[in-house]
Scaffold this motif. Structure first.
Motif, PDB file in Angstrom:
ATOM      1  N   THR A   1      -0.935  -8.439  13.454  1.00 46.17           N
ATOM      2  CA  THR A   1      -1.401  -9.741  13.682  1.00 46.17           C
ATOM      3  C   THR A   1      -1.642 -10.367  11.999  1.00 46.17           C
ATOM      4  O   THR A   1      -2.346  -9.676  11.293  1.00 46.17           O
ATOM      5  CB  THR A   1      -2.838 -10.124  14.167  1.00 46.17           C
ATOM      6  N   PRO A   2      -1.079 -11.500  11.597  1.00 46.87           N
ATOM      7  CA  PRO A   2      -1.371 -12.205  10.442  1.00 46.87           C
ATOM      8  C   PRO A   2      -2.828 -12.354  10.165  1.00 46.87           C
ATOM      9  O   PRO A   2      -3.491 -12.889  11.052  1.00 46.87           O
ATOM     10  CB  PRO A   2      -0.548 -13.474  10.401  1.00 46.87           C
ATOM     11  N   GLY A   3      -3.429 -12.232   9.003  1.00 48.79           N
ATOM     12  CA  GLY A   3      -4.711 -12.180   8.495  1.00 48.79           C
ATOM     13  C   GLY A   3      -5.207 -10.952   8.693  1.00 48.79           C
ATOM     14  O   GLY A   3      -6.501 -10.635   7.806  1.00 48.79           O
ATOM     15  N   GLN A   4      -4.959  -9.877   9.514  1.00 46.90           N
ATOM     16  CA  GLN A   4      -5.503  -8.489   9.251  1.00 46.90           C
ATOM     17  C   GLN A   4      -4.968  -7.932   7.841  1.00 46.90           C
ATOM     18  O   GLN A   4      -4.044  -8.517   7.295  1.00 46.90           O
ATOM     19  CB  GLN A   4      -4.811  -7.533  10.331  1.00 46.90           C
ATOM     20  N   PHE A   5      -5.657  -6.867   7.287  1.00 45.78           N
ATOM     21  CA  PHE A   5      -5.343  -6.248   6.046  1.00 45.78           C
ATOM     22  C   PHE A   5      -4.503  -4.791   6.388  1.00 45.78           C
ATOM     23  O   PHE A   5      -4.814  -4.139   7.306  1.00 45.78           O
ATOM     24  CB  PHE A   5      -6.582  -6.009   5.530  1.00 45.78           C
ATOM     25  N   ALA A   6      -3.458  -4.971   5.716  1.00 47.76           N
ATOM     26  CA  ALA A   6      -2.563  -3.770   5.594  1.00 47.76           C
ATOM     27  C   ALA A   6      -3.279  -2.741   4.529  1.00 47.76           C
ATOM     28  O   ALA A   6      -3.510  -3.258   3.361  1.00 47.76           O
ATOM     29  CB  ALA A   6      -1.051  -3.840   5.371  1.00 47.76           C
ATOM     30  N   VAL A   7      -3.862  -1.573   4.643  1.00 51.17           N
ATOM     31  CA  VAL A   7      -4.315  -0.727   3.808  1.00 51.17           C
ATOM     32  C   VAL A   7      -3.324   0.372   3.502  1.00 51.17           C
ATOM     33  O   VAL A   7      -2.898   1.185   4.546  1.00 51.17           O
ATOM     34  CB  VAL A   7      -5.801  -0.330   4.344  1.00 51.17           C
ATOM     35  N   PHE A   8      -3.038   0.945   2.269  1.00 49.90           N
ATOM     36  CA  PHE A   8      -2.051   1.784   1.958  1.00 49.90           C
ATOM     37  C   PHE A   8      -2.642   3.094   1.371  1.00 49.90           C
ATOM     38  O   PHE A   8      -3.596   3.048   0.618  1.00 49.90           O
ATOM     39  CB  PHE A   8      -1.040   1.410   0.746  1.00 49.90           C
ATOM     40  N   TYR A   9      -2.013   4.143   1.727  1.00 51.20           N
ATOM     41  CA  TYR A   9      -2.716   5.616   1.473  1.00 51.20           C
ATOM     42  C   TYR A   9      -1.389   6.457   1.011  1.00 51.20           C
ATOM     43  O   TYR A   9      -0.396   6.440   1.517  1.00 51.20           O
ATOM     44  CB  TYR A   9      -3.254   6.067   2.651  1.00 51.20           C
ATOM     45  N   LYS A  10      -1.656   7.303  -0.038  1.00 53.72           N
ATOM     46  CA  LYS A  10      -0.721   8.547  -0.356  1.00 53.72           C
ATOM     47  C   LYS A  10      -1.585   9.655  -0.237  1.00 53.72           C
ATOM     48  O   LYS A  10      -2.634   9.846  -0.973  1.00 53.72           O
ATOM     49  CB  LYS A  10      -0.433   8.233  -1.985  1.00 53.72           C
ATOM     50  N   GLY A  11      -1.439  10.465   0.807  1.00 52.37           N
ATOM     51  CA  GLY A  11      -2.281  11.709   0.970  1.00 52.37           C
ATOM     52  C   GLY A  11      -3.680  10.913   1.400  1.00 52.37           C
ATOM     53  O   GLY A  11      -3.623  10.148   2.320  1.00 52.37           O
ATOM     54  N   ASP A  12      -4.861  11.371   0.748  1.00 49.60           N
ATOM     55  CA  ASP A  12      -6.131  11.116   1.157  1.00 49.60           C
ATOM     56  C   ASP A  12      -6.566   9.996   0.212  1.00 49.60           C
ATOM     57  O   ASP A  12      -7.573   9.276   0.551  1.00 49.60           O
ATOM     58  CB  ASP A  12      -7.014  12.077   0.950  1.00 49.60           C
ATOM     59  N   GLU A  13      -5.817   9.475  -0.666  1.00 50.22           N
ATOM     60  CA  GLU A  13      -6.033   8.519  -1.608  1.00 50.22           C
ATOM     61  C   GLU A  13      -5.549   7.192  -1.030  1.00 50.22           C
ATOM     62  O   GLU A  13      -4.579   6.976  -0.660  1.00 50.22           O
ATOM     63  CB  GLU A  13      -5.415   8.624  -2.951  1.00 50.22           C
ATOM     64  N   CYS A  14      -6.764   6.149  -1.119  1.00 48.94           N
ATOM     65  CA  CYS A  14      -6.491   4.843  -0.680  1.00 48.94           C
ATOM     66  C   CYS A  14      -6.033   4.180  -2.049  1.00 48.94           C
ATOM     67  O   CYS A  14      -6.457   4.182  -3.088  1.00 48.94           O
ATOM     68  CB  CYS A  14      -7.717   4.040  -0.282  1.00 48.94           C
ATOM     69  N   LEU A  15      -4.546   3.659  -1.747  1.00 46.12           N
ATOM     70  CA  LEU A  15      -3.777   2.940  -2.878  1.00 46.12           C
ATOM     71  C   LEU A  15      -4.212   1.504  -3.370  1.00 46.12           C
ATOM     72  O   LEU A  15      -4.364   0.992  -4.121  1.00 46.12           O
ATOM     73  CB  LEU A  15      -2.549   3.066  -2.587  1.00 46.12           C
ATOM     74  N   GLY A  16      -4.464   1.013  -2.344  1.00 47.95           N
ATOM     75  CA  GLY A  16      -4.946  -0.797  -1.915  1.00 47.95           C
ATOM     76  C   GLY A  16      -4.491  -1.349  -0.668  1.00 47.95           C
ATOM     77  O   GLY A  16      -4.258  -0.782   0.275  1.00 47.95           O
ATOM     78  N   SER A  17      -4.724  -2.585  -0.800  1.00 51.02           N
ATOM     79  CA  SER A  17      -4.544  -3.296   0.337  1.00 51.02           C
ATOM     80  C   SER A  17      -3.989  -4.616   0.293  1.00 51.02           C
ATOM     81  O   SER A  17      -4.305  -5.315  -0.859  1.00 51.02           O
ATOM     82  CB  SER A  17      -6.001  -3.481   1.346  1.00 51.02           C
ATOM     83  N   GLY A  18      -3.276  -5.482   1.074  1.00 56.39           N
ATOM     84  CA  GLY A  18      -3.242  -6.615   1.024  1.00 56.39           C
ATOM     85  C   GLY A  18      -3.206  -7.481   2.426  1.00 56.39           C
ATOM     86  O   GLY A  18      -3.080  -6.700   3.411  1.00 56.39           O
ATOM     87  N   LYS A  19      -3.493  -8.604   2.523  1.00 56.86           N
ATOM     88  CA  LYS A  19      -3.430  -9.312   3.872  1.00 56.86           C
ATOM     89  C   LYS A  19      -2.216  -9.649   4.239  1.00 56.86           C
ATOM     90  O   LYS A  19      -1.245  -9.945   3.373  1.00 56.86           O
ATOM     91  CB  LYS A  19      -4.133 -10.753   3.495  1.00 56.86           C
ATOM     92  N   ILE A  20      -1.992  -9.270   5.654  1.00 56.96           N
ATOM     93  CA  ILE A  20      -0.473  -9.462   6.344  1.00 56.96           C
ATOM     94  C   ILE A  20      -0.480 -10.971   6.598  1.00 56.96           C
ATOM     95  O   ILE A  20      -1.185 -11.679   7.019  1.00 56.96           O
ATOM     96  CB  ILE A  20      -0.677  -8.862   7.707  1.00 56.96           C
TER      97      ILE A  20
END
Length: 126
Positions: free
Chosen positions: A75-94
Motif C-alpha cells: 500500500t502507498p504510504g508504507q515503508f519499503a525497507v531494504f536488506y543485504k544479508g542481515d544488514e539494513c541498507l535503508g528505507s523509502g516510503k512507497i
C-alpha cells in the motif's frame, strides 16, 4: 476496491516505486550507483519475511523495486525497507505501485485470445 477473496490476484503486485531512499551506511550503496541495479531483500511490514527483489536507482534518488515473487497488499504510504544479508541498507516510503497480478493476467488473456470481430478485421495476406 474490495477483492472477492484474501488471495485474489488483484491484491498482489511485483513492482513499486519509493520516494528518495534514506540509506544508512552508504548513500546510495556503491553497487547500486555503479550498476544502476542491485539484488537485495525487502519487507514492507514489520513481521513479514524478507522477499528477494531488484532495486533500480532513479535520478532523483528514488528506486523502483521489482519483486522476484509478487507480494500481497502493498500500500502507498508504507515503508519499503531494504536488506543485504542481515544488514539494513535503508528505507523509502512507497509512492506508487505497478499493475496488480490480476490486471496483468487480464491483459495477457486479451492478447492470447482476440475477439471474433478483431479476427474478422485482420486482412488476409496477399
Amino acid at each position: 476496491f474490495k477483492a472477492p477473496s484474501r488471495d485474489h490476484p488483484a491484491l498482489y503486485r511485483d513492482l513499486l516505486r519509493t520516494n528518495r531512499v534514506h540509506w544508512i551506511a552508504e548513500e546510495p550503496p556503491a553497487e547500486l550507483v555503479r550498476e544502476k541495479m542491485m539484488d537485495c531483500h525487502f519487507r514492507f511490514r514489520h513481521q513479514m519475511a524478507l522477499a528477494p527483489c531488484v532495486l533500480t536507482l532513479n535520478q532523483d534518488g528514488s528506486v523502483w523495486v521489482t519483486l522476484v515473487k509478487p507480494a500481497r497488499a502493498i500500500t502507498p504510504g508504507q515503508f519499503a525497507v531494504f536488506y543485504k544479508g542481515d544488514e539494513c541498507l535503508g528505507s523509502g516510503k512507497i509512492l506508487r505501485m505497478g499493475p496488480s497480478v490480476f490486471t496483468l493476467q487480464q491483459g495477457k488473456n486479451r492478447e492470447e485470445s482476440p475477439k471474433k470481430e478483431e479476427v474478422d478485421k485482420i486482412e488476409p495476406a496477399t
